[in-house]
Scaffold this motif. Sequence first.
Motif, PDB file in Angstrom:
ATOM      1  N   UNK A 191       1.067  -1.116  -0.057  1.00 55.70           N
ATOM      2  CA  UNK A 191       0.061   0.021   0.035  1.00 55.70           C
ATOM      3  C   UNK A 191       1.000   1.310  -0.112  1.00 55.70           C
ATOM      4  N   UNK A 192       0.361   2.013  -1.052  1.00 56.53           N
ATOM      5  CA  UNK A 192       1.487   3.283  -0.987  1.00 56.53           C
ATOM      6  C   UNK A 192       0.381   4.400  -1.063  1.00 56.53           C
ATOM      7  N   UNK A 193       0.476   5.121   0.291  1.00 54.67           N
ATOM      8  CA  UNK A 193      -0.778   5.785   0.509  1.00 54.67           C
ATOM      9  C   UNK A 193      -0.290   7.250   1.120  1.00 54.67           C
ATOM     10  N   UNK A 194      -0.899   8.462   0.538  1.00 61.03           N
ATOM     11  CA  UNK A 194      -0.890   9.805   1.085  1.00 61.03           C
ATOM     12  C   UNK A 194       0.810   9.989   1.462  1.00 61.03           C
ATOM     13  N   UNK A 195       1.270   9.693   0.365  1.00 63.39           N
ATOM     14  CA  UNK A 195       2.672  10.424   0.139  1.00 63.39           C
ATOM     15  C   UNK A 195       2.805  11.598  -0.658  1.00 63.39           C
ATOM     16  N   UNK A 196       3.777  12.486  -0.729  1.00 65.75           N
ATOM     17  CA  UNK A 196       4.114  13.671  -1.300  1.00 65.75           C
ATOM     18  C   UNK A 196       5.373  13.555  -1.973  1.00 65.75           C
TER      19      UNK A 196
END
Length: 282
Positions: A191-196
């Motif tokens: 899960x790759x989530x809510x990164x900038x």
Amino acid sequence: LLGVQNGGTNIHNARIGPWVEGCRFENTGDDNNHISSLILTPVKQPKPNVVVISPQQPGVRGIPNDMDIQPGDTLAFFQRLEASLLAEASVVSATRNGKNTTIVLDRDIPEIVCGTGRGNPDLKVTQVYNLSRSCGNFVFRNNAFVRGRRVGILAKSGPGLIENNRFEELGGGGVEIWNAPYEGLYGHDILIKDNLFRRGGLVDKGKSMRAPAIWVDMFHWGVTVEPLHRNIRIVGNDISDYPAHAMELYDVTGLVVKDNRIKNVGAAEPIRIENVQDAAVQ
């Protein structure tokens, strides 16, 4: 970690992956974080369910001669030039035999190509990976990866969580998941989530190719590759100021991409997808 000449962390062949939280990596010379399993070289296949394996490989140090292969571990057998996963099988027993280890499997596997385990990897030789020692259950949360030469997180395993990190002004991509020549096979349940992701892909790799913020791929040699990456979720990320694509997603079975915010990227198609099965992209 400031100004590290090589990688920030290189963690390979662990039964449990790292938990990295609240850290800052700046001006790192190679990958900020790299996690994977390691290639094992088959040197003999006396029977369809028996393989003799060598731990010897170039550039890798400190591996115990028995490689800590245990009953119940899952081994994957991959033919790189054909881009084909031959089999996955469980270990029944692992017996040290001089410098090598004799593995008895719970099932017969196809005939494999054996090598010597010495020198540079021969890509014709069947690659063997212990999927039970691939840094699974890793966590990267609330970190900053800034102005590094290459990749923020290079992951070749799973399950894993990459959440609420900041990737800024990197030479490579923010998150990359792919099989290297002799480090790791496929990513799964990540899960790759809510990164900038901001202003990355700054290093030209010599073929007018600039890395996207998120890149998933199986390397191959001009042949159709199996979509071995499995169950990758990319949700709620903020991506801006990349010279080419925001994402390049190849060779995945079970892909979800939704609620990501993308702006100011160079490619006409912000998300490039090829050889993907069972995908939901919004």
